[in-house]
Design a protein around this motif. Sequence first.
Motif, PDB file in Angstrom:
ATOM      1  N   ILE A  29       0.859  -1.179   0.000  1.00  0.00           N
ATOM      2  CA  ILE A  29       0.000   0.000   0.000  1.00  0.00           C
ATOM      3  C   ILE A  29       0.896   1.230   0.000  1.00  0.00           C
ATOM      4  O   ILE A  29       1.909   1.255   0.690  1.00  0.00           O
ATOM      5  CB  ILE A  29      -0.863  -0.020   1.280  1.00  0.00           C
ATOM      6  CG1 ILE A  29      -1.902  -1.153   1.188  1.00  0.00           C
ATOM      7  CG2 ILE A  29      -1.534   1.302   1.541  1.00  0.00           C
ATOM      8  CD1 ILE A  29      -2.727  -1.316   2.440  1.00  0.00           C
ATOM      9  N   ASP A  30       0.522   2.235  -0.790  1.00  0.00           N
ATOM     10  CA  ASP A  30       1.341   3.460  -0.815  1.00  0.00           C
ATOM     11  C   ASP A  30       0.410   4.675  -0.823  1.00  0.00           C
ATOM     12  O   ASP A  30      -0.564   4.715  -1.571  1.00  0.00           O
ATOM     13  CB  ASP A  30       2.214   3.445  -2.076  1.00  0.00           C
ATOM     14  CG  ASP A  30       3.186   4.620  -2.101  1.00  0.00           C
ATOM     15  OD1 ASP A  30       4.375   4.402  -1.856  1.00  0.00           O
ATOM     16  OD2 ASP A  30       2.747   5.768  -2.348  1.00  0.00           O
ATOM     17  N   GLY A  31       0.705   5.633   0.041  1.00  0.00           N
ATOM     18  CA  GLY A  31      -0.130   6.835   0.125  1.00  0.00           C
ATOM     19  C   GLY A  31      -0.154   7.581  -1.212  1.00  0.00           C
ATOM     20  O   GLY A  31       0.883   7.750  -1.833  1.00  0.00           O
ATOM     21  N   CYS A  32      -1.350   8.001  -1.631  1.00  0.00           N
ATOM     22  CA  CYS A  32      -1.457   8.762  -2.877  1.00  0.00           C
ATOM     23  C   CYS A  32      -1.179  10.235  -2.575  1.00  0.00           C
ATOM     24  O   CYS A  32      -1.806  10.814  -1.677  1.00  0.00           O
ATOM     25  CB  CYS A  32      -2.858   8.653  -3.471  1.00  0.00           C
ATOM     26  SG  CYS A  32      -3.271   7.020  -4.059  1.00  0.00           S
ATOM     27  N   HIS A  33      -0.274  10.807  -3.293  1.00  0.00           N
ATOM     28  CA  HIS A  33       0.070  12.226  -3.148  1.00  0.00           C
ATOM     29  C   HIS A  33       0.392  12.590  -1.702  1.00  0.00           C
ATOM     30  O   HIS A  33      -0.088  13.593  -1.184  1.00  0.00           O
ATOM     31  CB  HIS A  33      -1.059  13.130  -3.656  1.00  0.00           C
ATOM     32  CG  HIS A  33      -1.523  12.760  -5.025  1.00  0.00           C
ATOM     33  ND1 HIS A  33      -0.686  12.791  -6.108  1.00  0.00           N
ATOM     34  CD2 HIS A  33      -2.713  12.325  -5.476  1.00  0.00           C
ATOM     35  CE1 HIS A  33      -1.349  12.385  -7.168  1.00  0.00           C
ATOM     36  NE2 HIS A  33      -2.577  12.085  -6.822  1.00  0.00           N
ATOM     37  N   PHE A  34       1.196  11.734  -1.021  1.00  0.00           N
ATOM     38  CA  PHE A  34       1.499  12.036   0.369  1.00  0.00           C
ATOM     39  C   PHE A  34       2.501  13.181   0.511  1.00  0.00           C
ATOM     40  O   PHE A  34       2.649  13.736   1.602  1.00  0.00           O
ATOM     41  CB  PHE A  34       1.942  10.784   1.129  1.00  0.00           C
ATOM     42  CG  PHE A  34       0.820  10.249   1.972  1.00  0.00           C
ATOM     43  CD1 PHE A  34      -0.416  10.014   1.391  1.00  0.00           C
ATOM     44  CD2 PHE A  34       0.969  10.011   3.329  1.00  0.00           C
ATOM     45  CE1 PHE A  34      -1.488   9.559   2.154  1.00  0.00           C
ATOM     46  CE2 PHE A  34      -0.092   9.560   4.105  1.00  0.00           C
ATOM     47  CZ  PHE A  34      -1.308   9.336   3.526  1.00  0.00           C
ATOM     48  N   HIS A  35       3.140  13.511  -0.566  1.00  0.00           N
ATOM     49  CA  HIS A  35       4.006  14.673  -0.520  1.00  0.00           C
ATOM     50  C   HIS A  35       3.154  15.894  -0.146  1.00  0.00           C
ATOM     51  O   HIS A  35       3.472  16.644   0.781  1.00  0.00           O
ATOM     52  CB  HIS A  35       4.668  14.866  -1.887  1.00  0.00           C
ATOM     53  CG  HIS A  35       5.709  15.928  -1.869  1.00  0.00           C
ATOM     54  ND1 HIS A  35       6.864  15.816  -1.136  1.00  0.00           N
ATOM     55  CD2 HIS A  35       5.758  17.136  -2.476  1.00  0.00           C
ATOM     56  CE1 HIS A  35       7.575  16.919  -1.290  1.00  0.00           C
ATOM     57  NE2 HIS A  35       6.925  17.737  -2.093  1.00  0.00           N
ATOM     58  N   SER A  76       7.785   5.340   5.771  1.00  0.00           N
ATOM     59  CA  SER A  76       7.200   6.512   5.118  1.00  0.00           C
ATOM     60  C   SER A  76       5.705   6.295   4.890  1.00  0.00           C
ATOM     61  O   SER A  76       4.999   5.903   5.813  1.00  0.00           O
ATOM     62  CB  SER A  76       7.966   6.786   3.818  1.00  0.00           C
ATOM     63  OG  SER A  76       7.419   7.872   3.130  1.00  0.00           O
ATOM     64  N   ASP A  77       5.193   6.512   3.669  1.00  0.00           N
ATOM     65  CA  ASP A  77       3.755   6.368   3.430  1.00  0.00           C
ATOM     66  C   ASP A  77       3.424   5.009   2.831  1.00  0.00           C
ATOM     67  O   ASP A  77       2.396   4.849   2.203  1.00  0.00           O
ATOM     68  CB  ASP A  77       3.245   7.489   2.508  1.00  0.00           C
ATOM     69  CG  ASP A  77       3.798   7.370   1.098  1.00  0.00           C
ATOM     70  OD1 ASP A  77       4.857   6.727   0.919  1.00  0.00           O
ATOM     71  OD2 ASP A  77       3.178   7.915   0.167  1.00  0.00           O
ATOM     72  N   GLU A  78       4.314   4.033   2.993  1.00  0.00           N
ATOM     73  CA  GLU A  78       4.013   2.720   2.401  1.00  0.00           C
ATOM     74  C   GLU A  78       4.009   1.615   3.442  1.00  0.00           C
ATOM     75  O   GLU A  78       4.629   1.732   4.506  1.00  0.00           O
ATOM     76  CB  GLU A  78       5.015   2.390   1.296  1.00  0.00           C
ATOM     77  CG  GLU A  78       6.398   2.031   1.819  1.00  0.00           C
ATOM     78  CD  GLU A  78       7.259   1.314   0.767  1.00  0.00           C
ATOM     79  OE1 GLU A  78       7.514   1.906  -0.295  1.00  0.00           O
ATOM     80  OE2 GLU A  78       7.678   0.167   1.044  1.00  0.00           O
TER      81      GLU A  78
HETATM   82 MG    MG Z   1       3.007   7.843  -1.904  1.00  0.00          MG
END
Ligand code: MG
Length: 517
Positions: A29-35, A76-78
């Motif tokens: 799973i990876d956050g979408c637009h986590f920047h 991080s976001d994953e």
């Molecule tokens: Mg991401």
Amino acid sequence: MANSEYEYVKREFEFDRRLPPSNWIVVRIDGCHFHRFSKIHAFEKPNDENALRLMNACATAMLEKFPDIVFAYGVSDEYSFVFREETEFYHRRESKILSLCVSYFTSVYVMKWKDFFPNKELKEPPYFDARAVCYPNLKTIRDYLAWRQVDCHINNQYNTCFWMLVKSGKSEQAAQLALKGTFAKDKNELLAQQFQINYDDEPAMFRKGSSVYREKVETTVKIDDYGTPIKRPRLKVTVAHVDIIGPEFWENHQHILREGKFMHEFVKKFGIDRILPPCNWIVVRISGCQFDQFSIIHSLDKPNDETALRLMNASASLMMEQYPDIVFGYGFSNEYSFVFHEKTELYQRQESLILSSCSSYFTSCYVTKWKEFSPHKELMQTPRFEAVALCYPKLKIVCEYLSWRQAECHAGNQYNTCFWMLVKSGKSETEAHEILKGTLSKDKNELLFQQFQMNYNNEPAMFRKGSCIYRRKVEEFAEAEGGDNGTARERWDVKVDHVDLGPGFWRKHPWIMTNCN
Ligand code: MG
Ligand code: GTP
């Protein structure tokens, strides 16, 4: 549900990919637009401890919910979730596994947000994409996890240096330049010499990422007659920040990645992502999981809860805003179908990314908006939605698909209306089912009319026809300066309607399916 003439759209177009047997399945799973997400929520740089702890809490909830997940690793976001090699979770159906995992994870993320950020409001719905990759043996799954931890190390060391340089007054560009071409050892030296930081003293969570797994712990199960606690080893979900590259951790935790009895040689390919065929209309259908239970727990009205339906429509509206390639949506009960125009290049048409981000974003909107629609009802259970992606090569078939869903809405709603009227009038549920068995639509209308003086056609259109959602052009008049004639400006807005989706509708709204800008 009755087989209507439209049912072939299911039989002939829906097929699900099953992940090959005897493989460890990793869902990453990876956050979408986590920047952007981390920026607007002012996460600390380079690591926000609360944000990471929230991710870890979500991963812990995943292991508690899904027993077949044996290990998770996050940075991080994953987050990567490893399913045991021989899992039969949803018969290894990829879309079910992906969408449920990402949706449940998102739901927990939103619900637990305030536990970790009591003073920070959630400003926009977070969402995640997910992919499933299969690893056929112990070596490859171990190497996969090692790869993620090496990545964590490299990124974190770089980011630590980068932000120290920036905080000490360098511009971002100058910091980048200073680090270009440096090795790990150079970076450690830089930290030691310029900032008196020993990299190895940085928090382990930042350096090693987070591993989540079940650990045997001595737990008091009862107290005996003499007041002595009786202890037994029990498995408890644990979060640790340790090295998983070397053999030591795995030697001490052999129960985690136990191999199955058989090793099949036929499994060779890793991480094939299905690309949805080009020039096909893509329909993503999202439907609530275990909503029977969900509706009982939240005492939703039967057979239709207007508030719950309006929340579904509001979430669908947000979907239209988030995904400009969606041209049309149709929903009833706990499902919603979204039609992407045939030329969409969303995620280069990768099936898993499209369906996971849709189910996750929809879930996130649903949870986020819940309070607005039910201010006096607390969300007691994490809702979750599964999603499938369907491909239709012709617009005509998309319209037939929508008619099929509307026929299902009609049949279901007419049945349920009769069923609950009978139950409310004193019949048992078994009796009500018995009475309705084999009845045709016309019989049900008559039953409602004669026994309850109800004209089915006067029931609210939202219940009978479901809800469709689309964009339409509206004219806005802007006052011209100096009091001259105003100018008309065109703007698109999103409309929700409860009407028949026959040919008449499409004639009246020709732009919906053709206007692919
Ligand atoms: Mg991401
Ligand atoms: P997509 O995944 O492609 O949608 O883009 P993304 O913006 O999520 O980028 P990516 O997944 O490649 O990288 C994750 C990004 O999340 C990082 O670049 C950071 O900007 C941000 N991020 C993750 N964790 C933290 C954190 O603890 N603090 C801060 N400040 N930012 C973080």
